[in-house]
Design an enzyme around this catalytic site. Structure first.
Site, short mmCIF file in Angstrom:
data_model
loop_
_atom_site.label_atom_id
_atom_site.label_comp_id
_atom_site.label_asym_id
_atom_site.label_seq_id
_atom_site.Cartn_x
_atom_site.Cartn_y
_atom_site.Cartn_z
N PHE A 158 -66.56 -12.00 8.92
CA PHE A 158 -65.96 -10.97 8.08
C PHE A 158 -65.06 -10.06 8.91
O PHE A 158 -65.42 -9.67 10.03
CB PHE A 158 -67.05 -10.07 7.46
CG PHE A 158 -68.07 -10.77 6.63
CD1 PHE A 158 -67.89 -10.94 5.26
CD2 PHE A 158 -69.25 -11.23 7.20
CE1 PHE A 158 -68.86 -11.56 4.49
CE2 PHE A 158 -70.22 -11.85 6.43
CZ PHE A 158 -70.03 -12.02 5.07
N ASP A 159 -63.95 -9.66 8.33
CA ASP A 159 -63.21 -8.52 8.83
C ASP A 159 -63.98 -7.26 8.44
O ASP A 159 -64.90 -7.32 7.62
CB ASP A 159 -61.80 -8.51 8.23
CG ASP A 159 -60.96 -7.35 8.71
OD1 ASP A 159 -61.12 -6.93 9.87
OD2 ASP A 159 -60.14 -6.85 7.91
N GLY A 160 -63.62 -6.12 9.05
CA GLY A 160 -64.34 -4.88 8.77
C GLY A 160 -63.72 -4.05 7.69
O GLY A 160 -64.10 -4.11 6.51
N LYS A 256 -57.32 -13.15 16.17
CA LYS A 256 -58.70 -13.47 15.84
C LYS A 256 -59.01 -14.96 15.88
O LYS A 256 -60.18 -15.36 15.89
CB LYS A 256 -59.04 -12.93 14.44
CG LYS A 256 -58.93 -11.42 14.32
CD LYS A 256 -59.26 -10.95 12.91
CE LYS A 256 -59.18 -9.43 12.81
NZ LYS A 256 -59.55 -8.93 11.47
N PHE A 269 -63.38 -14.07 5.99
CA PHE A 269 -62.86 -13.19 4.96
C PHE A 269 -62.06 -12.06 5.61
O PHE A 269 -62.56 -11.35 6.48
CB PHE A 269 -64.00 -12.59 4.13
CG PHE A 269 -64.81 -13.60 3.38
CD1 PHE A 269 -64.34 -14.15 2.19
CD2 PHE A 269 -66.05 -14.01 3.85
CE1 PHE A 269 -65.08 -15.08 1.49
CE2 PHE A 269 -66.81 -14.94 3.15
CZ PHE A 269 -66.32 -15.49 1.97
#
Length: 295
Positions: A158-160, A256, A269
């Site tokens: 996950f992204d933040g 990333k 995501f």
């Protein structure tokens, strides 16, 4: 009290490659689409972008002592056109038994009715509407199949900000820049971040992980552009929420892709188009709607 399982709603175009059939629908209308699907209902449909993930998640039910996942096909297709979908599901050996078919009607009310924790679709408009209704939803991008990914454990990244967390801090970054963002996060380190669209999904996954003493079937990672000093608030937020995150990668703006590949992510995501496009070269990338408004 029954143990929590992960309930995933998936559209037919996310599960299967129906691009050609969708062109028929767009160009010639619903009747032509239904006629084609009926005529070819014994032809197995090619795999779509989310097929590998869904297959892997369902396989975990077979290897675990208890079911951890249920998949529901949720589609605006009609019942009459759906036999080809079910025949293809059967041919691939997918244990999917439930479906919601609305014949063009909105799917959004049924996401809650079916208890969906995550909705995956190829339709950005449906994903946006689901997100606005409070459902974790994302648009899946085409990606190359990566057979090297382990099926013994599903890895979700996950992204933040704007994904697990709300967009408050991201707004500061976009409006006032990196230095202001860092100072704000430092001053708010003890104040938990507000929940974003995927916070509840992470909570569901944490509940499932807690049912396994060792080696849970799902492993999670935060892969974020944040770095020190903005890391402390994130760590304290997870602690305050009472959720588990297995890995945290504070990249400080670094690409990333290599980290996602090293993690062995089955899905990632993110709300950023550039991040998603780059990630799709190594992993199933899913775009979370970004309703960010800079004023």
């Amino acid at each position: 009290m029954s143990e929590k399982i992960l309930t995933i709603g998936v559209s037919t175009r996310a599960l299967f490659d129906l691009d050609y059939e969708n062109e028929i629908f767009v160009s010639f209308g619903a009747k032509a689409f239904v006629d084609y699907m009926v005529e070819h209902e014994h032809d197995v449909i090619k795999k779509g972008p989310a097929f590998g993930l869904i297959q892997a998640l369902l396989a975990l039910n077979e290897s675990c002592d208890k079911p951890i996942c249920e998949v529901i096909v949720i589609s605006q297709n009609s019942a009459d056109s759906s036999l080809r979908i079910f025949n293809s599901i059967s041919q691939y050996g997918l244990n999917i038994t439930r479906a919601c078919l609305t014949t063009g009607g909105s799917i959004v009310p049924y996401l809650t009715a079916y208890g969906v924790d995550l909705y995956l679709s190829a339709n950005e408009q449906d994903v946006a509407k689901a997100t606005m209704a409070g459902i974790a939803a994302a648009t899946v991008l085409d990606c190359r199949e990566n057979p090297a990914r382990s099926l013994d454990q599903i890895r979700i990244a996950f992204d933040g900000d704007c994904v697990l967390f709300n967009n408050e801090s991201e707004l500061i970054f976009q409006r006032d820049g990196l230095l202001a963002f860092g100072e704000h996060e430092r001053s708010q380190a003890l104040v938990p971040l507000k929940k974003g669209p995927f916070a509840n999904l992470l909570s569901v996954i944490s509940q499932i992980q807690s049912q396994f003493e060792d080696n849970p079937p799902i492993r999670t990672a935060l892969v974020t552009a944040r770095c020190a000093p903005a890391h402390e608030r994130v760590i304290r937020t997870f602690r305050g929420w009472g959720v588990r995150i297995d890995e945290a990668h504070f990249l400080g703006g670094m690409d990333k892709t290599a980290v996602l590949n090293a993690f062995g992510a089955h899905i990632f995501f993110d709300d950023n188009d550039d991040n998603i496009k780059a990630a799709s070269t190594v992993v199933l990338a899913a775009k979370v709607p970004n309703f960010l408004r800079v004023v």
